[in-house]
Design a protein around this motif. Structure first.
Motif, PDB file in Angstrom:
ATOM      1  N   ALA A   1      -3.352   6.272  -5.351  1.00  0.00           N
ATOM      2  CA  ALA A   1      -3.045   5.581  -4.099  1.00  0.00           C
ATOM      3  C   ALA A   1      -2.676   4.123  -4.357  1.00  0.00           C
ATOM      4  O   ALA A   1      -1.748   3.592  -3.743  1.00  0.00           O
ATOM      5  N   LEU A   2      -3.385   3.485  -5.282  1.00  0.00           N
ATOM      6  CA  LEU A   2      -3.068   2.103  -5.619  1.00  0.00           C
ATOM      7  C   LEU A   2      -1.694   1.995  -6.265  1.00  0.00           C
ATOM      8  O   LEU A   2      -0.920   1.081  -5.950  1.00  0.00           O
TER       9      LEU A   2
ATOM     10  N   VAL B   1       0.876   4.051  -5.851  1.00  0.00           N
ATOM     11  CA  VAL B   1       1.889   4.310  -4.823  1.00  0.00           C
ATOM     12  C   VAL B   1       2.045   3.083  -3.921  1.00  0.00           C
ATOM     13  O   VAL B   1       3.167   2.715  -3.553  1.00  0.00           O
ATOM     14  N   ARG B   2       0.950   2.435  -3.604  1.00  0.00           N
ATOM     15  CA  ARG B   2       1.010   1.254  -2.732  1.00  0.00           C
ATOM     16  C   ARG B   2       1.710   0.083  -3.412  1.00  0.00           C
ATOM     17  O   ARG B   2       2.423  -0.684  -2.772  1.00  0.00           O
ATOM     18  N   GLU B   3       1.510  -0.066  -4.713  1.00  0.00           N
ATOM     19  CA  GLU B   3       2.071  -1.201  -5.441  1.00  0.00           C
ATOM     20  C   GLU B   3       3.419  -0.896  -6.081  1.00  0.00           C
ATOM     21  O   GLU B   3       3.987  -1.768  -6.730  1.00  0.00           O
ATOM     22  N   TRP B   4       3.940   0.301  -5.951  1.00  0.00           N
ATOM     23  CA  TRP B   4       5.172   0.693  -6.631  1.00  0.00           C
ATOM     24  C   TRP B   4       6.366  -0.219  -6.305  1.00  0.00           C
ATOM     25  O   TRP B   4       7.080  -0.617  -7.235  1.00  0.00           O
TER      26      TRP B   4
ATOM     27  N   SER C   1       6.502  -3.415  -5.540  1.00  0.00           N
ATOM     28  CA  SER C   1       6.372  -4.705  -6.215  1.00  0.00           C
ATOM     29  C   SER C   1       6.468  -4.551  -7.734  1.00  0.00           C
ATOM     30  O   SER C   1       6.986  -5.441  -8.416  1.00  0.00           O
TER      31      SER C   1
END
Length: 61
Positions: A32-33, A35-38, A40
Protein backbone atom coordinates in the motif's frame (compact mmCIF):
# COMPACT_ATOMS: atom_id res chain seq x y z
CA UNK A 1 3.00 -35.12 22.42
CA UNK A 2 -0.28 -33.30 21.85
CA UNK A 3 -1.57 -30.86 24.40
CA UNK A 4 -5.33 -30.92 24.90
CA UNK A 5 -7.23 -27.90 26.09
CA UNK A 6 -9.51 -28.23 29.06
CA UNK A 7 -12.47 -26.60 27.30
CA UNK A 8 -12.27 -28.96 24.33
CA UNK A 9 -11.60 -26.24 21.72
CA UNK A 10 -9.69 -27.65 18.76
CA UNK A 11 -9.36 -24.53 16.60
CA UNK A 12 -6.52 -22.82 18.41
CA UNK A 13 -4.28 -20.47 16.42
CA UNK A 14 -0.76 -21.82 16.20
CA UNK A 15 2.37 -19.72 16.31
CA UNK A 16 3.08 -20.48 12.67
CA UNK A 17 -0.36 -19.25 11.61
CA UNK A 18 0.10 -16.09 13.65
CA UNK A 19 3.52 -15.45 12.12
CA UNK A 20 2.09 -15.97 8.63
CA UNK A 21 -0.77 -13.58 9.35
CA UNK A 22 1.69 -10.94 10.57
CA UNK A 23 3.84 -11.41 7.44
CA UNK A 24 0.79 -11.00 5.20
CA UNK A 25 -0.22 -7.85 7.07
CA UNK A 26 3.28 -6.37 6.82
CA UNK A 27 3.40 -7.17 3.10
CA UNK A 28 0.03 -5.53 2.53
CA UNK A 29 1.16 -2.39 4.35
CA UNK A 30 4.40 -2.26 2.33
CA UNK A 31 2.48 -2.73 -0.93
CA UNK A 32 0.00 0.00 0.00
CA UNK A 33 2.86 2.37 0.79
CA UNK A 34 4.56 1.59 -2.54
CA UNK A 35 1.33 2.15 -4.48
CA UNK A 36 0.72 5.43 -2.65
CA UNK A 37 4.25 6.72 -3.28
CA UNK A 38 4.60 5.43 -6.86
CA UNK A 39 3.94 8.80 -8.63
CA UNK A 40 6.56 10.61 -6.58
CA UNK A 41 9.08 7.77 -7.09
CA UNK A 42 8.57 8.04 -10.85
CA UNK A 43 9.01 11.83 -10.71
CA UNK A 44 12.26 11.52 -8.74
CA UNK A 45 13.62 8.93 -11.18
CA UNK A 46 12.83 11.22 -14.11
CA UNK A 47 14.67 14.12 -12.47
CA UNK A 48 17.61 11.82 -11.71
CA UNK A 49 17.79 10.67 -15.33
CA UNK A 50 17.54 14.26 -16.67
CA UNK A 51 20.41 15.29 -14.41
CA UNK A 52 22.60 12.58 -15.95
CA UNK A 53 22.06 9.70 -13.56
CA UNK A 54 24.96 7.88 -11.98
CA UNK A 55 27.44 9.07 -14.63
CA UNK A 56 26.93 12.74 -13.72
CA UNK A 57 28.98 12.51 -10.53
CA UNK A 58 31.93 14.33 -12.14
CA UNK A 59 29.80 17.23 -13.46
CA UNK A 60 27.77 17.93 -10.31
CA UNK A 61 29.97 17.79 -7.22
Amino acid sequence: MKVQRADGAHSATTGRQLLLAEAVLAGAVALALLVREWPSIRRELRIYRMAGGFRAGRRYP
